[in-house]
Structures are given as C-alpha cells and as structure tokens.
Design an enzyme around this catalytic site. Structure first.
Site, PDB file in Angstrom:
ATOM      1  N   MET A 105       3.962   7.945  -1.005  1.00 53.86           N
ATOM      2  CA  MET A 105       3.752   9.174  -1.678  1.00 53.86           C
ATOM      3  C   MET A 105       5.022   9.474  -2.750  1.00 53.86           C
ATOM      4  SD  MET A 105       1.001  10.743  -0.304  1.00 53.86           S
ATOM      5  CE  MET A 105       0.951  12.433  -0.773  1.00 53.86           C
ATOM      6  N   ALA A 121       5.395   8.139  -5.830  1.00 50.17           N
ATOM      7  CA  ALA A 121       6.173   7.101  -6.460  1.00 50.17           C
ATOM      8  C   ALA A 121       5.971   7.205  -7.809  1.00 50.17           C
ATOM      9  CB  ALA A 121       6.189   5.851  -5.752  1.00 50.17           C
ATOM     10  N   GLY A 122       4.539   7.725  -8.277  1.00 46.30           N
ATOM     11  CA  GLY A 122       4.523   7.744  -9.846  1.00 46.30           C
ATOM     12  C   GLY A 122       3.264   6.830 -10.065  1.00 46.30           C
ATOM     13  N   GLU A 154      -6.075   5.836  -5.896  1.00 49.72           N
ATOM     14  CA  GLU A 154      -6.430   6.447  -4.307  1.00 49.72           C
ATOM     15  C   GLU A 154      -7.200   4.981  -3.829  1.00 49.72           C
ATOM     16  OE1 GLU A 154      -4.934   8.684  -3.176  1.00 49.72           O
ATOM     17  OE2 GLU A 154      -4.771  10.201  -4.766  1.00 49.72           O
ATOM     18  N   ALA A 155      -6.715   3.648  -3.907  1.00 49.90           N
ATOM     19  CA  ALA A 155      -7.431   2.588  -3.512  1.00 49.90           C
ATOM     20  C   ALA A 155      -7.418   2.412  -2.047  1.00 49.90           C
ATOM     21  CB  ALA A 155      -6.773   1.385  -4.080  1.00 49.90           C
TER      22      ALA A 155
END
Length: 196
Positions: free
Chosen positions: A11, A13-14, A88-89
């Site tokens: 989470m 990390a960009g 959001e893969a």
C-alpha cells in the site's frame, strides 16, 4: 506485439499515480486509453480512480461477474484504444486475467495492471497470483517501511491501532486501516512465528 503488464507493491507506493500518469501520457499524444477499477473500492466514488496526491480520472468499474473481454472489445470497436489500464488489479478473478491476456495477444492491446501482491495476512490475492503467473512483464513499485527498508507487506489495524490478524481478505480502506511494513516488522506486528 502488445504485452500484459503487472506492476505491484504494498500500500501507498504510488501505483494509482503511476497509472494516471501513464494514461495522461497516451492521451497527450492523441491516443485513447480505457481505465478500469474495481467496483467494490468506491472510496473516491463509483467508477473513479483517485490517488492520494489528488489526481483522479473516471473509469469503468468491474466486479467478479464482469466479462471484461466482451465489454472492452465493445469499447475498442467504437473507439480505437491504444492502452488498457487496470487499477486494483488484485480484485480481478483468474478468468478475467486470462481475458486480459487475450486482449494483449489477439488484439494487440497493451494491458497495464496495477495492484497489491499480498493481503494483510501475507497471502496472494487471486488476481495477483494469476498476474504473477502469466504477465509478460512484472514490475515492483517500491515503498518503504518506517525503518527505511523496502516495504513488501501490509498490516490491517483498527481505528485504535490494534493489529488485525483474522478476517475477510478484502476490506476496503486506506491509510486509516493499512500500514506498509518490511517483512521483519510485519512479522513482529502480527507476532508471526515461522517455527509453528
């Protein structure tokens, strides 16, 4: 030859910022992109991709029942797409990942997927597992733990800061609920004992 890409990280990390920048780069050159995001993550609104630094864009939503191949081909036939970008893969089903591979392999449409690799228990998400298995290019986007090491894991916490170690794999949230840590500090936080 188009490729299926998977860019993953912990989470914060960009990933979303990079996705939105990639889309902007295509559009700036007059090329059409299609953005997809998971319907269940509606923190920024339904069908909106938003980064923590304030960038956002409209997107098509998908859930685990969406036939991505049919839906994307319908858009592609009306508007020639230069690239498909999926946020959001981790929430893709394995079948949807294979549908995305058809778009790259048979329709020469580059597909760039961005998502988490693992959940708060250190387990792979099904969509991420399938992408790690079949993507042509797998890239890690780095972020850091509070100690300065590379963060590869995430903990889930309550509003009062208590660590959550059990529960559903999917629980939507941001900085209020999740913290990225290196593996060492994740193990300490969840009191993981590899000897058991």
């Amino acid at each position: 030859m188009a490729k299926l890409y998977f860019s993953y990280s912990a989470m914060n990390a960009g990933k979303t910022t990079i996705l939105l920048q990639a889309s902007h780069n295509y559009q700036e050159r007059g090329m059409q992109t299609l953005l997809l995001t998971a319907a269940l993550d509606d923190r920024a609104g339904s069908g909106v991709i938003a980064s923590r630094i304030g960038l956002s864009a409209d997107a098509h939503s998908f859930d685990n029942q969406t036939d991505l191949l049919t839906d994307i081909l319908a858009v592609h036939q009306q508007t020639k797409l230069a690239c498909l970008l999926v946020d959001e893969a981790q929430f893709l089903t394995p079948q949807q990942v294979w549908q995305l591979s058809v778009l790259a392999d048979d329709y020469n449409l580059p597909v760039m997927c961005y998502g988490l690799r693992t959940d708060f228990q250190g387990k792979l998400f099904p969509g991420s597992a399938e992408l790690l298995a079949i993507a042509d290019v797998v890239r890690e986007i780095r972020t850091i733990c509070h100690c300065g090491r590379k963060a590869t894991m995430v903990i889930r916490q309550t509003a009062t800061g208590d660590i959550v170690t059990d529960g559903a794999q999917i629980e939507i949230g941001g900085n209020d609920k999740y913290v990225s840590l290196c593996r060492k500090h994740w193990k300490e936080a969840v009191q993981y004992d590899a000897r058991k």
